[in-house]
Design a protein around this motif. Sequence first.
Motif, PDB file in Angstrom:
ATOM      1  N   ILE A 228      28.338  84.376  71.344  1.00 28.55           N
ATOM      2  CA  ILE A 228      29.161  84.869  72.446  1.00 28.55           C
ATOM      3  C   ILE A 228      30.441  84.053  72.478  1.00 28.55           C
ATOM      4  O   ILE A 228      30.388  82.814  72.467  1.00 28.55           O
ATOM      5  CB  ILE A 228      28.439  84.756  73.800  1.00 28.55           C
ATOM      6  CG1 ILE A 228      27.210  85.666  73.855  1.00 28.55           C
ATOM      7  CG2 ILE A 228      29.389  85.105  74.945  1.00 28.55           C
ATOM      8  CD1 ILE A 228      26.404  85.535  75.143  1.00 28.55           C
ATOM      9  N   ASP A 229      31.578  84.743  72.477  1.00 26.73           N
ATOM     10  CA  ASP A 229      32.861  84.083  72.660  1.00 26.73           C
ATOM     11  C   ASP A 229      33.110  83.970  74.160  1.00 26.73           C
ATOM     12  O   ASP A 229      33.161  84.991  74.861  1.00 26.73           O
ATOM     13  CB  ASP A 229      33.976  84.891  71.999  1.00 26.73           C
ATOM     14  CG  ASP A 229      35.338  84.244  72.185  1.00 26.73           C
ATOM     15  OD1 ASP A 229      35.962  84.479  73.249  1.00 26.73           O
ATOM     16  OD2 ASP A 229      35.776  83.499  71.291  1.00 26.73           O
ATOM     17  N   LEU A 230      33.225  82.747  74.663  1.00 29.18           N
ATOM     18  CA  LEU A 230      33.293  82.535  76.102  1.00 29.18           C
ATOM     19  C   LEU A 230      34.503  83.230  76.725  1.00 29.18           C
ATOM     20  O   LEU A 230      34.377  83.885  77.757  1.00 29.18           O
ATOM     21  CB  LEU A 230      33.305  81.036  76.425  1.00 29.18           C
ATOM     22  CG  LEU A 230      33.357  80.652  77.903  1.00 29.18           C
ATOM     23  CD1 LEU A 230      32.259  81.330  78.705  1.00 29.18           C
ATOM     24  CD2 LEU A 230      33.272  79.133  78.064  1.00 29.18           C
ATOM     25  N   ARG A 231      35.654  83.108  76.107  1.00 29.93           N
ATOM     26  CA  ARG A 231      36.853  83.760  76.659  1.00 29.93           C
ATOM     27  C   ARG A 231      36.671  85.279  76.723  1.00 29.93           C
ATOM     28  O   ARG A 231      37.010  85.917  77.723  1.00 29.93           O
ATOM     29  CB  ARG A 231      38.078  83.413  75.820  1.00 29.93           C
ATOM     30  CG  ARG A 231      38.516  81.953  75.912  1.00 29.93           C
ATOM     31  CD  ARG A 231      39.757  81.712  75.079  1.00 29.93           C
ATOM     32  NE  ARG A 231      40.103  80.307  75.008  1.00 29.93           N
ATOM     33  CZ  ARG A 231      40.845  79.663  75.913  1.00 29.93           C
ATOM     34  NH1 ARG A 231      41.323  80.335  76.955  1.00 29.93           N
ATOM     35  NH2 ARG A 231      41.119  78.378  75.772  1.00 29.93           N
ATOM     36  N   GLU A 232      36.136  85.840  75.660  1.00 32.22           N
ATOM     37  CA  GLU A 232      35.912  87.282  75.614  1.00 32.22           C
ATOM     38  C   GLU A 232      34.916  87.715  76.689  1.00 32.22           C
ATOM     39  O   GLU A 232      35.107  88.732  77.369  1.00 32.22           O
ATOM     40  CB  GLU A 232      35.398  87.687  74.228  1.00 32.22           C
ATOM     41  CG  GLU A 232      35.113  89.173  74.081  1.00 32.22           C
ATOM     42  CD  GLU A 232      34.459  89.529  72.752  1.00 32.22           C
ATOM     43  OE1 GLU A 232      34.185  90.714  72.533  1.00 32.22           O
ATOM     44  OE2 GLU A 232      34.210  88.594  71.949  1.00 32.22           O
ATOM     45  N   ALA A 233      33.839  86.936  76.834  1.00 32.50           N
ATOM     46  CA  ALA A 233      32.818  87.265  77.820  1.00 32.50           C
ATOM     47  C   ALA A 233      33.367  87.212  79.234  1.00 32.50           C
ATOM     48  O   ALA A 233      33.113  88.098  80.061  1.00 32.50           O
ATOM     49  CB  ALA A 233      31.623  86.330  77.666  1.00 32.50           C
ATOM     50  N   LEU A 234      34.142  86.165  79.535  1.00 32.15           N
ATOM     51  CA  LEU A 234      34.724  86.034  80.863  1.00 32.15           C
ATOM     52  C   LEU A 234      35.658  87.203  81.155  1.00 32.15           C
ATOM     53  O   LEU A 234      35.655  87.754  82.259  1.00 32.15           O
ATOM     54  CB  LEU A 234      35.457  84.706  80.990  1.00 32.15           C
ATOM     55  CG  LEU A 234      34.570  83.448  80.987  1.00 32.15           C
ATOM     56  CD1 LEU A 234      35.431  82.203  80.822  1.00 32.15           C
ATOM     57  CD2 LEU A 234      33.732  83.377  82.255  1.00 32.15           C
TER      58      LEU A 234
END
Length: 239
Positions: A228-234
């Motif tokens: 999971i890419d944190l920026r993408e998820a947020l």
Amino acid sequence: MILYPAIDLKDGQAVRLLRGEMDKATVFNDDPAAQARAFVQAGCEWLHLVDLNGAFAGEPVNAAAVESILAAIDIPAQLGGGIRDMATIETWLDKGLARVILGTVAVENPDLVRQAARAFPGRVAVGIDARDGRVATRGWAEETDVDATDLARSFEDAGVAAIIYTDINRDGAMAGPNVEATAALARAVSIPVIASGGVSRLADLIALRDTGVIAGAISGRALYDGAIDLREALAALRA
């Protein structure tokens, strides 16, 4: 729905366990404060911290690591593990934690949960960790006959800020969260429920969000592994 990146602390390092087994720990960062800063720089709004050694010892063990994280961030953090008396609750809140998570004592001393929730409104959460619907305590080492939903309902009038529900069989296994069980718990109580255990891809977060009843989700291994890419998820959860 709020995404809580997890920093699980064992022997001063950021690790992830497989299904809660201490001998199956993978070290992801030997500098937890640096890991916390990286999560903050990616845009997260909260951090979820766990003192794994403390959960077994029944008292704080990774206090130095937690304090280094708190000194490094400017967002709220919640902590669970080894918090089993009012003095420890007060100490952690005084040190800057936004919220403490009470797990074992929720089963063994529920009156303490109620007392703490009254004394510190909005700053006490209950951690409910379950295998096959039954609560486990003391670092998941002890099984009980307590039903997870019954335990959650018992705190309806206590004023707790949230329930963190962990499906132990899913934790660290990258097999997806137990969306149905978590949503059923969230529908059974008025307390906000945060999902933990098994979140392994962006689709898992979307599935939890789309239930419409889950207030937050915790992810650890998937963020460290890059699944999971944190920026993408947020960004996706804010859309």
